[in-house]
Write a protein that holds these residues in place. Structure first.
Motif, PDB file in Angstrom:
ATOM      1  N   LEU A  21      -7.602  26.278 -30.657  1.00 45.02           N
ATOM      2  CA  LEU A  21      -7.911  27.482 -31.413  1.00 45.02           C
ATOM      3  C   LEU A  21      -7.076  27.087 -32.904  1.00 45.02           C
ATOM      4  CD1 LEU A  21      -7.031  30.628 -29.418  1.00 45.02           C
ATOM      5  CD2 LEU A  21      -9.047  30.000 -29.957  1.00 45.02           C
ATOM      6  N   ALA A  22      -6.249  26.211 -33.501  1.00 46.27           N
ATOM      7  CA  ALA A  22      -5.625  26.198 -34.217  1.00 46.27           C
ATOM      8  C   ALA A  22      -6.973  25.433 -35.097  1.00 46.27           C
ATOM      9  CB  ALA A  22      -4.771  24.898 -34.125  1.00 46.27           C
ATOM     10  N   ARG A  23      -6.654  24.860 -36.444  1.00 47.81           N
ATOM     11  CA  ARG A  23      -8.490  25.086 -37.013  1.00 47.81           C
ATOM     12  C   ARG A  23      -7.752  23.486 -37.456  1.00 47.81           C
ATOM     13  NH1 ARG A  23      -8.933  27.630 -41.977  1.00 47.81           N
ATOM     14  NH2 ARG A  23     -11.124  28.367 -42.159  1.00 47.81           N
ATOM     15  N   MET A  24      -7.216  22.639 -36.562  1.00 40.70           N
ATOM     16  CA  MET A  24      -6.330  21.453 -37.109  1.00 40.70           C
ATOM     17  C   MET A  24      -7.624  20.500 -36.221  1.00 40.70           C
ATOM     18  SD  MET A  24      -4.255  18.087 -38.445  1.00 40.70           S
ATOM     19  CE  MET A  24      -3.339  19.112 -38.941  1.00 40.70           C
ATOM     20  N   SER A  25      -6.822  21.170 -34.985  1.00 41.45           N
ATOM     21  CA  SER A  25      -8.391  21.160 -33.603  1.00 41.45           C
ATOM     22  C   SER A  25      -9.355  21.080 -34.146  1.00 41.45           C
ATOM     23  CB  SER A  25      -7.939  21.735 -32.345  1.00 41.45           C
ATOM     24  OG  SER A  25      -6.949  21.579 -32.012  1.00 41.45           O
ATOM     25  N   ALA A  26     -10.133  21.520 -34.313  1.00 40.98           N
ATOM     26  CA  ALA A  26     -12.027  21.134 -34.900  1.00 40.98           C
ATOM     27  C   ALA A  26     -11.908  20.734 -35.933  1.00 40.98           C
ATOM     28  CB  ALA A  26     -12.668  23.309 -35.145  1.00 40.98           C
ATOM     29  N   PHE A  27     -10.997  19.980 -36.417  1.00 45.08           N
ATOM     30  CA  PHE A  27     -11.615  19.342 -37.810  1.00 45.08           C
ATOM     31  C   PHE A  27     -10.960  18.132 -36.837  1.00 45.08           C
ATOM     32  CE2 PHE A  27     -10.402  15.960 -40.508  1.00 45.08           C
ATOM     33  CZ  PHE A  27     -10.888  17.037 -42.003  1.00 45.08           C
ATOM     34  N   ARG A  28     -10.231  18.302 -35.971  1.00 44.89           N
ATOM     35  CA  ARG A  28     -10.040  16.273 -36.038  1.00 44.89           C
ATOM     36  C   ARG A  28     -11.359  16.432 -34.396  1.00 44.89           C
ATOM     37  NH1 ARG A  28      -5.619  17.521 -31.795  1.00 44.89           N
ATOM     38  NH2 ARG A  28      -6.717  17.355 -30.188  1.00 44.89           N
ATOM     39  N   ARG A  29     -12.266  17.266 -33.647  1.00 43.48           N
ATOM     40  CA  ARG A  29     -13.391  17.004 -33.095  1.00 43.48           C
ATOM     41  C   ARG A  29     -14.175  16.629 -33.735  1.00 43.48           C
ATOM     42  NH1 ARG A  29     -10.766  21.701 -30.217  1.00 43.48           N
ATOM     43  NH2 ARG A  29     -12.055  23.060 -31.322  1.00 43.48           N
ATOM     44  N   ALA A  30     -14.529  17.810 -34.998  1.00 42.33           N
ATOM     45  CA  ALA A  30     -15.771  17.228 -36.523  1.00 42.33           C
ATOM     46  C   ALA A  30     -15.256  15.507 -36.684  1.00 42.33           C
ATOM     47  CB  ALA A  30     -15.558  17.834 -37.673  1.00 42.33           C
ATOM     48  N   ALA A  31     -14.040  15.955 -37.307  1.00 47.12           N
ATOM     49  CA  ALA A  31     -13.615  13.630 -37.939  1.00 47.12           C
ATOM     50  C   ALA A  31     -14.136  13.081 -36.494  1.00 47.12           C
ATOM     51  CB  ALA A  31     -12.361  13.310 -38.118  1.00 47.12           C
ATOM     52  N   GLY A  32     -13.964  13.630 -35.342  1.00 47.83           N
ATOM     53  CA  GLY A  32     -14.534  12.607 -34.006  1.00 47.83           C
ATOM     54  C   GLY A  32     -16.191  12.113 -34.479  1.00 47.83           C
ATOM     55  N   VAL A  33     -16.772  13.034 -34.462  1.00 47.30           N
ATOM     56  CA  VAL A  33     -17.930  12.797 -34.405  1.00 47.30           C
ATOM     57  C   VAL A  33     -18.540  11.809 -35.965  1.00 47.30           C
ATOM     58  CG1 VAL A  33     -20.172  14.738 -35.267  1.00 47.30           C
ATOM     59  CG2 VAL A  33     -18.614  15.781 -33.160  1.00 47.30           C
ATOM     60  N   ARG A  34     -18.069  12.447 -36.553  1.00 49.86           N
ATOM     61  CA  ARG A  34     -18.371  11.568 -38.006  1.00 49.86           C
ATOM     62  C   ARG A  34     -17.932  10.625 -37.454  1.00 49.86           C
ATOM     63  NH1 ARG A  34     -18.921  13.908 -43.651  1.00 49.86           N
ATOM     64  NH2 ARG A  34     -19.474  15.481 -42.322  1.00 49.86           N
ATOM     65  N   ALA A  35     -16.610  10.089 -37.012  1.00 50.91           N
ATOM     66  CA  ALA A  35     -16.300   8.336 -36.944  1.00 50.91           C
ATOM     67  C   ALA A  35     -16.981   7.841 -35.780  1.00 50.91           C
ATOM     68  CB  ALA A  35     -15.213   8.425 -36.958  1.00 50.91           C
ATOM     69  N   GLY A  36     -18.125   8.683 -35.104  1.00 49.79           N
ATOM     70  CA  GLY A  36     -18.064   8.112 -34.038  1.00 49.79           C
ATOM     71  C   GLY A  36     -16.863   7.698 -32.418  1.00 49.79           C
ATOM     72  N   ARG A  37     -15.807   8.352 -32.549  1.00 48.94           N
ATOM     73  CA  ARG A  37     -14.898   7.898 -31.598  1.00 48.94           C
ATOM     74  C   ARG A  37     -13.874   9.411 -31.585  1.00 48.94           C
ATOM     75  NH1 ARG A  37     -10.350   5.643 -33.691  1.00 48.94           N
ATOM     76  NH2 ARG A  37     -10.158   5.669 -36.084  1.00 48.94           N
ATOM     77  N   GLU A  38     -13.233   9.109 -30.564  1.00 48.40           N
ATOM     78  CA  GLU A  38     -12.941  10.437 -30.332  1.00 48.40           C
ATOM     79  C   GLU A  38     -11.181  10.017 -31.047  1.00 48.40           C
ATOM     80  OE1 GLU A  38     -10.734  12.844 -26.262  1.00 48.40           O
ATOM     81  OE2 GLU A  38     -12.452  11.496 -26.419  1.00 48.40           O
ATOM     82  N   PHE A  39     -10.502  11.542 -31.175  1.00 51.49           N
ATOM     83  CA  PHE A  39      -9.143  11.170 -32.036  1.00 51.49           C
ATOM     84  C   PHE A  39      -8.447  12.033 -30.775  1.00 51.49           C
ATOM     85  CE2 PHE A  39     -11.664  10.746 -35.694  1.00 51.49           C
ATOM     86  CZ  PHE A  39     -11.052   9.250 -35.706  1.00 51.49           C
ATOM     87  N   GLN A  40      -7.171  11.414 -30.378  1.00 53.31           N
ATOM     88  CA  GLN A  40      -6.968  12.028 -28.544  1.00 53.31           C
ATOM     89  C   GLN A  40      -6.058  13.594 -30.135  1.00 53.31           C
ATOM     90  OE1 GLN A  40      -6.698  11.583 -25.870  1.00 53.31           O
ATOM     91  NE2 GLN A  40      -8.843  10.301 -26.675  1.00 53.31           N
TER      92      GLN A  40
END
Length: 659
Positions: A21-40
C-alpha cells in the motif's frame, strides 16, 4: 561503529500489506512501466534513478501531477555545482502546495499551542480558508510594490501566520527567509541584513515553555538596522516601538487586515531555478551563509522525500517539531502538496511535560510525528513510557537533528510497537532536504538509515576519492547533481564560496561534512560532523561513537566530547550531564571509561571527565562541540547568537582544567 552486525533482527519491518500500500510501491511499478522493465526493490529503483536521471525526474513530475509547464528537457548533463533540471519549465511552489486545497473544506492546517500548564488546540484552517488568506496576503504585497525576486523576512513563531505569509510571498515570486523570534536582534540582522529585505513580518510577542515573551524592543532594533524595509507587518499588539524605529518611507501596519480579504491567489509561474527560499547555516562557525534554494528543486525533492520515503498520503497528518529558523519548517509545509494536513506545534517540545510532542500528536490524530534524536534519548533516559501517549493514528516517527542511537531506536520500537515505522533521516539546510532516510517497503535496523534518497548519488568515500569499504568510516558524498544543489550563496557572485564549502576536497563531488559508514545491506550511519572529528595522536575519532557507547549508561543523561590542546597534542575531554539522582564520582568515571573502551577503542577513552549542568545547543537543539572547543581555548566563539543557551559556555570554561 553504529552499523548493526550481520544477523541482527530489524527494529521495524513492514508487513506485506503495508509495503504494497506504500506509495513507494506504486511509484516503483510506474517506473517499471516507464523504463520497460521490472524493479524488484527500492535499491534497483534507486540505481535507475541515477542511471537515467531524466526519466526518473520526469516521472516524479508526472506521478505527483506537478502543476506548471514542464517543457521537454527534464535534466541537462552538468557537473556540480551546476545542476540543470527542467530548464524550460515554468512553475510556482505555492501554487503546487495549495493545489489540493483550493476548494476543500477539510482541515488543511491544525495548530497546537501552549496554554497555562497544558497544551490546547489552536485555530485550524480549512483548505479554502488557507487559500483565501494566502491570496489576501499576496495581494497586500503587490499593492505595496513587491515583485518577484524581492526578499521577505519573517520573524515569527511556528503557526498559521508564518505559513500564510510564506505562501503568499511565494505566490508572487518573492524570496522568503525566516528567523525564530527568540533570536536576538544582532543574530537576526546578521541573517536578514545580508538580503536587504523590502518587507518584514514580525511578532512582538510569543510563548515558550509556559512563559510569555515581549520582543517588541527586539523587533524595533531589527527594524532600525534594516534600512531597505518599505513595510513592516506586525502580528499582534503594537506598542509603537517598531514605527519609531522605521527609517525613510518605511511604514508599520497590522498583519491581520492583510490576511482577511476575500481574494483568491494569482500565481506567478517562474523558471525552475527562480529562488524560493534563502536558508541560513547555523552560524556556529562564523557569519551565517545565505543558501539560495530554487522553487522547482524544493518541490520535486520534497515530493520524493515526503511522498515516497515518508509515505505521506492524502488525508495523513504530519506534525514535525521545528522552529521557523530550521529547514524542517520549509520541509514540513511541503506536505500540503500531497493533500496531507499540516499540524503545527507552537511552543517548547518539552512543555508541559517531556512527552509533550506525543501528546500533541494524539490530540491532532497525527499519522506522522517528527522530532529530534536527543529528545528521544532524554525520554528513554528518564524512563518515560510512551504507551498510549502517541494515539492510535500514528504510523510513522521521523527522527533527525543528530544520529539515533541503537539503544534508543530499539527502545522506541518497543514502546510504539510494530505498526509504527521508525524513519531516521539525515540531510541539511545545505540541500533543504535529505540524503539518506527510510523506506516504507524495507526493514529498518537500529543504528542506521535504510538507504539513500531516490535521485541522490550518495556514497561514503575514504581518502583520495576511494570508495570506502563496508563498515569503514569516511566522508558522506554525493556524486551527481540533484535538484536542491543551492543556486548559490547570497553575495557570492563568482560562486567561489559555494565551491569552497562543498567541492574543494574533490571537485565536482559534493562533500557534505558528515562522517559516515555504509553497511553491507546498503544502510548508512552518520557518525557526526567532520569538523567536530577529534584527532588524537594522529587518529581521527568520531564523537558520535563515544555518545553511542554511553547511550545506555545509567549515570549519563547527556554528554559532549571535544579535543583540548594539551602538551603538544590533543586530549579528549568529556562533559557529562548526569541522570537524575546520579553522582559522577570516581567509580562512575571509571565505569564511563570502561564502557567507551569496550564499545570503541582505548584511543576513544577521554583523558578528563567533567560534570556540567548544561551543554550548549543551537536553536534547533543540536549540541555545539565547536563552540565548546573554541571557548575552552579562549578563542572567539563565532556565531554565538545561534546558541539557545550561550551562558552554558562560561560554566564549562570554568569547569574544564587547563593545567
Amino acid at each position: 561503529m553504529m552499523v548493526q552486525p550481520e544477523g541482527v533482527a530489524p527494529a521495524w519491518s513492514p508487513t506485506v500489506e503495508s509495503a504494497e500500500l506504500a506509495r513507494m510501491s506504486a511509484f516503483r511499478r510506474a517506473a517499471g512501466v516507464r523504463a520497460g522493465r521490472e524493479f524488484q526493490a527500492t535499491p534497483d529503483l534507486h540505481q535507475w534513478s541515477l542511471d537515467d536521471m531524466p526519466a526518473f525526474w520526469a516521472l516524479v513530475w508526472d506521478f505527483f501531477s506537478v502543476v506548471g509547464d514542464r517543457g521537454v528537457t527534464a535534466v541537462r548533463p552538468s557537473v556540480m555545482p551546476d545542476a540543470v533540471f527542467f530548464p524550460e519549465s515554468r512553475i510556482n511552489l505555492a501554487e503546487n502546495l495549495l493545489a489540493p486545497w483550493a476548494d476543500s473544506d477539510e482541515i488543511a492546517v491544525a495548530l497546537v499551542r501552549e496554554g497555562d500548564g497544558l497544551l490546547s488546540a489552536g485555530d485550524s484552517l480549512t483548505g479554502r480558508q488557507l487559500t483565501q488568506r494566502v491570496g489576501s496576503f499576496a495581494e497586500a504585497l503587490r499593492e505595496r510594490g513587491v515583485v518577484a525576486g524581492d526578499r521577505i523576512g519573517l520573524v515569527l513563531p511556528v503557526g498559521p501566520d508564518a505559513l500564510v505569509c510564506t505562501l503568499g510571498a511565494l505566490a508572487i515570486g518573492a524570496v522568503v527567509s525566516s528567523v525564530s523570534p527568540e533570536f536576538g536582534a544582532p543574530s537576526i540582522v546578521d541573517r536578514l541584513g545580508q538580503l536587504q529585505p523590502t518587507v518584514l513580518v514580525a511578532a512582538p510577542f510569543y510563548r515558550w515553555s509556559g512563559k510569555a515573551f515581549n520582543r517588541s524592543d527586539n523587533v524595533a532594533e531589527v527594524v532600525r538596522a534594516l534600512p531597505s524595509l518599505r513595510v513592516v507587518f506586525l502580528a499582534g499588539e503594537d506598542d509603537g516601538a517598531a514605527a519609531r524605529a522605521c527609517q525613510g518611507e518605511c511604514s508599520v501596519v497590522p498583519l491581520e487586515p492583510a490576511l482577511s480579504r476575500d481574494v483568491q491567489p494569482s500565481y506567478e509561474r517562474l523558471p525552475f531555478d527562480h529562488p524560493a527560499y534563502v536558508l541560513f547555516s547555523s552560524g556556529t562557525t562564523g557569519k551565517p551563509k545565505c543558501l539560495i534554494h530554487r522553487g522547482g528543486g524544493v518541490l520535486l525533492k520534497h515530493l520524493v522525500e515526503l511522498g515516497l520515503h515518508a509515505d505521506i498520503q492524502p488525508a495523513d497528518r504530519l506534525l514535525f517539531y521545528t522552529t521557523t529558523s530550521w529547514m524542517m519548517w520549509n520541509w514540513q509545509i511541503s506536505c500540503l502538496a500531497l493533500g496531507a494536513t499540516l499540524v503545527l506545534h507552537d511552543g517548547a517540545p518539552t512543555y508541559p511535560s517531556a512527552s509533550a510532542l506525543f501528546t500533541s500528536a494524539k490530540m491532532t490524530s497525527a499519522t506522522h510525528l517528527g522530532l529530534s534524536a536527543r529528545l528521544l534519548d532524554h525520554l528513554r533516559a528518564e524512563g518515560i513510557a510512551l504507551d498510549g501517549e502517541a494515539g492510535r493514528a500514528l504510523r510513522q516517527v521521523l527522527v533527525t537533528g543528530s544520529p539515533l542511537s541503537p539503544p534508543t531506536a530499539e527502545w522506541l520500537a518497543d514502546e510504539l510497537g510494530p505498526n509504527v515505522m521508525l524513519n531516521p533521516i539525515s540531510g541539511g539546510t545545505d540541500l533543504v532536504g535529505c540524503f539518506v532516510g527510510g523506506d516504507p517497503t524495507r526493514p529498518f535496523f537500529a543504528g542506521e538509515m535504510t538507504g539513500p534518497i531516490l535521485g541522490t548519488a550518495v556514497d561514503v568515500y575514504a581518502e583520495a576519492t576511494r570508495r570506502a569499504d563496508d563498515n569503514e568510516a569516511g566522508e558522506l558524498v554525493c556524486l551527481q547533481p540533484f535538484p536542491t544543489v543551492p543556486v548559490g550563496i547570497w553575495g557570492d557572485a563568482t560562486g567561489e564560496r559555494l565551491r569552497a564549502t562543498y567541492f574543494d576536497m574533490w571537485p565536482g563531488i559534493w562533500v557534505h561534512g558528515d562522517r559516515a559508514v555504509r553497511s553491507s545491506t546498503g544502510g548508512v550511519a552518520i557518525l557526526g560532523r567532520s569538523d567536530a572529528t577529534l584527532n588524537v595522536g594522529g587518529v581521527r575519532i568520531g564523537t558520535s561513537e563515544i555518545y553511542a557507547a554511553l547511550a545506555d549508561h545509567p549515570v549519563v543523561a547527556d554528554s559532549l566530547a571535544f579535543g583540548q590542546e594539551w602538551d603538544g597534542d590533543t586530549r579528549i575531554v568529556l562533559l557529562v550531564v548526569t541522570s537524575r539522582d546520579a553522582e559522577l564520582d570516581e567509580a562512575a568515571k571509571a565505569s564511563i571509561k570502561s564502557a567507551i573502551r569496550a564499545a570503541c577503542s582505548p584511543r576513544h577513552v577521554p583523558a578528563v571527565i567533567v560534570e556540567v549542568a548544561d551543554l550548549p545547543r543551537t536553536q534547533t537543539g543540536k549540541i555545539s562541540e565547536i563552540a565548546v572547543r573554541e571557548a575552552v581555548h579562549g578563542r572567539e566563539v563565532k556565531g554565538i547568537g545561534a546558541l539557545a543557551n550561550p551562558e552554558s559556555l562560561d560554566a564549562i570554561v570554568a569547569a574544564v582544567p587547563t593545567d
